[in-house]
Design an enzyme around this catalytic site. Structure first.
Site: not given
Length: 264
Positions: A15-16, A20, A154
């Site tokens: 979440s940086t 996020g 993915y």
């Protein structure tokens, strides 16, 4: 509708930046004690500074750890043994022709996109069920329904997240714990901006202009006809984490701008 998450502890993996970070910001703005996570100490510290500037008096902390590994999850859960809200946001993506995708790449996507959420949910969900309160959200993708031929590896991981979320929701049946998946469509995150930067530079256009052209060309079914912002995705996630969403569980909730051509 006023969402108040005061007294709740929320953890958002990876979440940086991007979606996020927007989710963490939204949860912190709603009063939750919010824990940011990233691979490096530097990225965590930098993101905390940005978040505290954006949300004065936010109750936030950060923990560095690579949740794509069992060791990283163990480190995180040791420091934070219990949460009320878990948002499994960790994920990687990238186009690659199917015939060129190595076993190592399949394994890396599996560990990052699937096992990170499995390990975190395995640790935190039990406590939520014992306390009869909690929220678990998996950040999936519209690619579960529109499997991209250049990112089959993915798409597989995003589909698996739906199965896991649905199964965990059923596991928590009869409790006040909900488990859901949120399916973003094309979203103008930092990662997408980086992918489009070269094209924008070559064409002498702004990145947001190139992003709109990408959606209209490669996601022509989009009703929105533009990428979503990270804040638009985060808004849905914050709602799903709120007391107001108490009757929503086991669901795959789309915030895809209408890309998926379905009425349900």
């Amino acid at each position: 509708m006023h969402i108040d998450l005061t007294g709740r502890t929320a953890l958002v993996s990876a979440s940086t930046a991007g979606i996020g970070f927007a989710i963490a910001k939204g949860l912190a703005s709603a009063g939750a004690h919010t824990i940011i996570n990233g691979r490096s100490e530097a990225s965590v510290v930098e993101s905390l500074d940005v978040l505290r500037e954006a949300v004065p008096n936010a109750d936030v902390r950060g923990i560095a750890g690579d949740v794509s590994t069992a060791e990283g999850v163990a480190k995180l859960t040791h420091v934070v043994p219990s949460v009320d809200i878990l948002v499994n946001n960790a994920g990687i993506y990238g186009p690659e022709p199917f015939f060129d995708v190595s076993d190592d790449t399949w394994e890396r996507f599996f560990q990052t996109n699937i096992m990170s959420g499995v390990r975190l949910a395995r640790h935190y969900l039990r406590g939520m069920m014992e306390r009869n309160n909690g929220r678990v959200v998996f950040i999936s993708s519209e690619s579960v329904l529109n499997i991209p031929t250049d990112m089959i590896h993915y798409g597989m991981t995003k589909t698996a997240q739906l199965s896991i979320a649905r199964g965990l929701a059923k596991l928590a049946a009869g409790t006040a714990v909900t488990v859901n998946a949120v399916l973003p469509g094309p979203t103008l995150s930092e990662g997408v901006k980086a992918m489009l930067e070269e094209a924008a530079s070559k064409e002498g256009k702004r990145i947001d202009e190139v992003a709109v052209e990408f959606v209209r060309t490669h996601r022509a079914s989009s009703i929105l006809q533009r990428p979503a912002t990270v804040e638009e995705v985060a808004n849905l996630v914050v709602y799903v984490c709120s007391p107001q969403a108490s009757a929503t569980t086991g669901a795959a909730l789309r915030v895809d701008g209408g890309v998926v051509d379905s009425i349900v």
